[in-house]
Design a protein around this motif. Structure first.
Motif, PDB file in Angstrom:
ATOM      1  N   LEU A 281      54.506  37.583-104.932  1.00  0.00           N
ATOM      2  CA  LEU A 281      55.315  38.318-105.898  1.00  0.00           C
ATOM      3  C   LEU A 281      54.431  38.980-106.949  1.00  0.00           C
ATOM      4  CD1 LEU A 281      58.162  39.056-106.783  1.00  0.00           C
ATOM      5  CD2 LEU A 281      58.247  36.928-108.099  1.00  0.00           C
ATOM      6  N   GLU A 282      53.388  38.286-107.384  1.00  0.00           N
ATOM      7  CA  GLU A 282      52.465  38.870-108.353  1.00  0.00           C
ATOM      8  C   GLU A 282      51.813  40.137-107.810  1.00  0.00           C
ATOM      9  OE1 GLU A 282      49.732  35.788-109.306  1.00  0.00           O
ATOM     10  OE2 GLU A 282      51.254  34.530-110.255  1.00  0.00           O
ATOM     11  N   TYR A 283      51.454  40.114-106.535  1.00  0.00           N
ATOM     12  CA  TYR A 283      50.821  41.306-105.969  1.00  0.00           C
ATOM     13  C   TYR A 283      51.790  42.482-105.952  1.00  0.00           C
ATOM     14  CZ  TYR A 283      48.685  44.582-102.786  1.00  0.00           C
ATOM     15  OH  TYR A 283      48.174  45.726-102.248  1.00  0.00           O
ATOM     16  N   MET A 284      53.028  42.254-105.494  1.00  0.00           N
ATOM     17  CA  MET A 284      53.991  43.351-105.407  1.00  0.00           C
ATOM     18  C   MET A 284      54.347  43.906-106.789  1.00  0.00           C
ATOM     19  SD  MET A 284      56.536  42.032-102.346  1.00  0.00           S
ATOM     20  CE  MET A 284      56.815  40.389-103.028  1.00  0.00           C
ATOM     21  N   LYS A 411      55.242  46.680 -99.398  1.00  0.00           N
ATOM     22  CA  LYS A 411      56.443  46.724 -98.543  1.00  0.00           C
ATOM     23  C   LYS A 411      56.353  45.677 -97.434  1.00  0.00           C
ATOM     24  CE  LYS A 411      59.286  50.067 -95.987  1.00  0.00           C
ATOM     25  NZ  LYS A 411      60.445  50.027 -96.882  1.00  0.00           N
ATOM     26  N   ILE A 412      55.162  45.512 -96.856  1.00  0.00           N
ATOM     27  CA  ILE A 412      54.976  44.498 -95.812  1.00  0.00           C
ATOM     28  C   ILE A 412      55.170  43.105 -96.394  1.00  0.00           C
ATOM     29  CG2 ILE A 412      53.284  43.453 -94.243  1.00  0.00           C
ATOM     30  CD1 ILE A 412      52.123  46.252 -93.825  1.00  0.00           C
ATOM     31  N   TYR A 413      54.634  42.862 -97.580  1.00  0.00           N
ATOM     32  CA  TYR A 413      54.823  41.565 -98.223  1.00  0.00           C
ATOM     33  C   TYR A 413      56.288  41.312 -98.521  1.00  0.00           C
ATOM     34  CZ  TYR A 413      50.053  39.930 -98.906  1.00  0.00           C
ATOM     35  OH  TYR A 413      48.798  39.424 -98.701  1.00  0.00           O
ATOM     36  N   ALA A 414      57.008  42.336 -99.001  1.00  0.00           N
ATOM     37  CA  ALA A 414      58.429  42.171 -99.314  1.00  0.00           C
ATOM     38  C   ALA A 414      59.228  41.852 -98.058  1.00  0.00           C
ATOM     39  CB  ALA A 414      58.964  43.434 -99.978  1.00  0.00           C
ATOM     40  N   TYR A 416      58.192  40.547 -95.313  1.00  0.00           N
ATOM     41  CA  TYR A 416      57.726  39.363 -94.596  1.00  0.00           C
ATOM     42  C   TYR A 416      58.709  38.201 -94.736  1.00  0.00           C
ATOM     43  CZ  TYR A 416      54.883  35.376 -93.232  1.00  0.00           C
ATOM     44  OH  TYR A 416      54.434  34.237 -92.624  1.00  0.00           O
ATOM     45  N   TRP A 417      59.257  38.006 -95.929  1.00  0.00           N
ATOM     46  CA  TRP A 417      60.265  36.964 -96.136  1.00  0.00           C
ATOM     47  C   TRP A 417      61.656  37.588 -96.197  1.00  0.00           C
ATOM     48  CZ3 TRP A 417      58.574  32.553 -94.781  1.00  0.00           C
ATOM     49  CH2 TRP A 417      57.317  32.072 -95.137  1.00  0.00           C
ATOM     50  N   ALA A 418      61.898  38.606 -95.380  1.00  0.00           N
ATOM     51  CA  ALA A 418      63.211  39.237 -95.208  1.00  0.00           C
ATOM     52  C   ALA A 418      63.721  39.893 -96.483  1.00  0.00           C
ATOM     53  CB  ALA A 418      64.238  38.221 -94.689  1.00  0.00           C
ATOM     54  N   GLY A 419      62.814  40.413 -97.300  1.00  0.00           N
ATOM     55  CA  GLY A 419      63.201  41.194 -98.460  1.00  0.00           C
ATOM     56  C   GLY A 419      63.039  42.681 -98.172  1.00  0.00           C
ATOM     57  N   SER A 420      62.937  43.478 -99.228  1.00  0.00           N
ATOM     58  CA  SER A 420      62.772  44.922 -99.026  1.00  0.00           C
ATOM     59  C   SER A 420      62.164  45.542-100.271  1.00  0.00           C
ATOM     60  CB  SER A 420      64.111  45.596 -98.715  1.00  0.00           C
ATOM     61  OG  SER A 420      64.993  45.481 -99.815  1.00  0.00           O
ATOM     62  N   LEU A 421      61.599  46.723-100.080  1.00  0.00           N
ATOM     63  CA  LEU A 421      61.063  47.510-101.191  1.00  0.00           C
ATOM     64  C   LEU A 421      61.410  48.965-100.950  1.00  0.00           C
ATOM     65  CD1 LEU A 421      59.333  47.837-103.739  1.00  0.00           C
ATOM     66  CD2 LEU A 421      57.311  47.988-102.275  1.00  0.00           C
ATOM     67  N   LEU A 435      62.770  46.183-105.730  1.00  0.00           N
ATOM     68  CA  LEU A 435      62.205  45.087-104.950  1.00  0.00           C
ATOM     69  C   LEU A 435      63.272  44.014-104.778  1.00  0.00           C
ATOM     70  CD1 LEU A 435      59.829  43.548-103.623  1.00  0.00           C
ATOM     71  CD2 LEU A 435      59.220  42.728-105.914  1.00  0.00           C
ATOM     72  N   GLN A 436      63.636  43.741-103.523  1.00  0.00           N
ATOM     73  CA  GLN A 436      64.665  42.745-103.239  1.00  0.00           C
ATOM     74  C   GLN A 436      64.026  41.496-102.638  1.00  0.00           C
ATOM     75  OE1 GLN A 436      68.611  43.817-101.441  1.00  0.00           O
ATOM     76  NE2 GLN A 436      67.907  42.525 -99.745  1.00  0.00           N
ATOM     77  N   ILE A 437      64.353  40.331-103.218  1.00  0.00           N
ATOM     78  CA  ILE A 437      63.795  39.048-102.797  1.00  0.00           C
ATOM     79  C   ILE A 437      64.943  38.143-102.358  1.00  0.00           C
ATOM     80  CG2 ILE A 437      62.494  37.007-103.537  1.00  0.00           C
ATOM     81  CD1 ILE A 437      60.807  39.488-103.571  1.00  0.00           C
ATOM     82  N   SER A 438      64.785  37.477-101.222  1.00  0.00           N
ATOM     83  CA  SER A 438      65.770  36.483-100.807  1.00  0.00           C
ATOM     84  C   SER A 438      65.628  35.252-101.695  1.00  0.00           C
ATOM     85  CB  SER A 438      65.557  36.096 -99.333  1.00  0.00           C
ATOM     86  OG  SER A 438      66.404  35.015 -98.981  1.00  0.00           O
ATOM     87  N   ARG A 439      66.701  34.844-102.370  1.00  0.00           N
ATOM     88  CA  ARG A 439      66.598  33.745-103.322  1.00  0.00           C
ATOM     89  C   ARG A 439      66.924  32.388-102.706  1.00  0.00           C
ATOM     90  NH1 ARG A 439      71.680  32.578-106.586  1.00  0.00           N
ATOM     91  NH2 ARG A 439      70.172  31.556-107.963  1.00  0.00           N
ATOM     92  N   LEU A 440      67.293  32.361-101.415  1.00  0.00           N
ATOM     93  CA  LEU A 440      67.636  31.098-100.771  1.00  0.00           C
ATOM     94  C   LEU A 440      66.460  30.495-100.006  1.00  0.00           C
ATOM     95  CD1 LEU A 440      71.197  31.991 -99.411  1.00  0.00           C
ATOM     96  CD2 LEU A 440      70.569  30.947-101.603  1.00  0.00           C
TER      97      LEU A 440
END
Length: 456
Positions: A281-284, A411-414, A416-421, A435-440
């Protein structure tokens, strides 16, 4: 001479395959270096690779943040050894798939020194890890950890060398194929480092006297909310504040003391938490803020007494996701660059990108060089820094060192855990990045399957 037509004779091939793997790899590498100037008929190091066949038939076994958390939450010796044997088989399997990826490239691309360098690193790691015997006790696990640390350190140069290779091989490989190749290799690289660094962190925890339930914790011991490299209560506001401070300090140092640096204002669900690997998350967030700060400074170039418009960040918590919007008034993205925003291979400024990327491998060579910008590595950085992370190098580079890989890598990092950018540019005004992060934490890592690999 048609480089694609070069093939060894039967006798040459038999001779090469009888060499020990280490000698064979060096022989192939030497052939690759001379193939463009000599009429050598020996193929580059990635042609004969029968040893890969068994490993390539195996599919990678994807994992989720929740699985890693549940497995490592109650750490016992049997669980640690189970993790070790998963890693022992999973790492060479995933590396073998990527080696086979590289074997499908045209000969002219394989002789590129950067691609060849990465191939040799991967082959060396594959040979090292596939020979690790079953882990039956803690001593065996320590030997596996030593092998993993060697690979992590040796592979610090992979990202910039891949990026340079991709820019240089476009006479033999289309830009679209280059982007698919780069995405596949980087996604796999993230996956390998996640499981490798998670196992190293679990081993570190197991050997610490405070990890037992009734043992007192000394000052400075990691919080209970960490399971290996995963922070169960990753707070978006805290990560943003940390990245904003770092990005603003780098910008102030890069642009000089007489240039005003925009402030970063954070609003929304400030207490939102979710399980994540903090350094991802810090990198993105860091890349988005670096871009926004640079854009605002260069559009509103003012002295220190005239503040430029701030960068607005909104944190929005939904049932299954956390969405972070980064908004700036930096004038938007140059229309000549916008169509190639997510590409590693396409777009203008190729020569400048190559020149800047050439400065990164030297920065990533040692941990001492990672700190050359007076940003010491944090005690608890989440992922990788304790085990030699190339992300630290990329994140601490000065603002003038523009590599052209920050957004596509983010974008690849996002994803990777089923998120998006996603990013929306308003020409003449500014940009909004979402930047969308899966919170579950219950979504499996996104990997390239063998079927996808074979289709390249």
């Amino acid at each position: 001479m048609n480089s694609r037509a070069i093939r060894p004779s039967g006798a040459q091939l038999d001779h090469l395959l009888k060499l020990p793997s280490s000698l064979r790899t060096r022989a192939y590498a030497a052939a690759a270096r001379t193939a463009t100037t000599n009429s050598c008929s020996i193929p580059p190091p990635w042609r004969p690779a029968n040893v890969l066949d068994e490993w390539v038939t195996r599919e990678a076994r994807p994992i989720s943040l929740r699985q890693l958390t549940v497995f490592g939450r109650t750490l016992t010796e049997s669980r640690l050894l189970g993790s070790a044997n998963y890693v022992r088989l999973e790492l060479p399997t995933r590396i073998a798939h990527r080696l086979r990826n590289m074997q499908t490239l045209p000969y002219a691309a394989l002789t590129n020194p950067h691609i060849s360098h990465v191939y040799e690193l991967y082959y060396s790691a594959f040979e090292l890890l596939r020979k690790v015997p079953e882990v039956r006790n803690l001593n065996d696990n320590d030997k596996l950890c030593d092998a993993i640390k060697i690979c992590l350190k040796e592979h610090l140069t992979v990202i910039p060398r891949l990026a340079m290779g991709i820019l240089e091989i476009q006479d033999s490989v289309t830009s679209e194929e280059c982007d698919r190749f780069m995405t596949t290799l980087l996604r796999s690289r993230i996956s390998r480092r996640v499981i490798a660094e998670q196992h190293l962190a679990l081993t570190e925890t197991f050997h610490a006297p405070w990890h037992f339930p009734d043992a007192p914790k000394p000052p400075g011991a990691p919080e209970d909310d960490f399971v290996g490299e995963i922070f169960l209560k990753c707070n978006a506001k805290e990560i943003i504040d940390k990245c904003a401070n770092t990005a603003r300090q780098l910008a102030a140092k890069g642009y000089g003391p007489n240039v005003a640096i925009p402030k970063v204002i954070v609003q929304g669900h400030l207490n939102s938490t979710f399980p994540y690997i903090p350094s991802h998350l810090e990198y993105m967030i860091g890349e988005l803020l670096r871009n926004s700060i640079s854009a605002v400074v260069e559009k509103h170039y003012t002295d220190i007494n005239t503040p430029p418009p701030p960068i607005q960040i909104l944190i929005c918590e939904a049932a299954q996701h956390v969405i972070i919007r980064v908004s700036d008034q930096g004038g938007g993205i140059d229309p000549s660059i916008l169509p190639y925003l997510w590409s590693f291979a396409k777009g203008p400024r190729r020569d400048t990108r190559l020149q800047n990327l050439g400065r990164v491998p030297r920065l990533a060579a040692t941990m001492q060089e990672l700190q050359q910008y007076d940003h010491p590595l944090p005690e608890r950085a989440g992922s990788g820094e304790r085990f030699a992370s190339s992300l630290a190098t990329l994140s601490s580079r000065p603002p003038d060192l523009r590599l052209g890989i920050g957004l596509p890598m983010s974008k690849i990092y996002a994803e990777y855990w089923a998120g998006s950018l996603a990013l929306h540019s308003l020409e003449g005004y500014g940009c909004d990045a979402f930047l969308q992060i899966s919170r579950l934490g219950n979504r499996n890592e996104v990997l390239s399957t063998r079927a996808a690999m074979d289709s390249l």
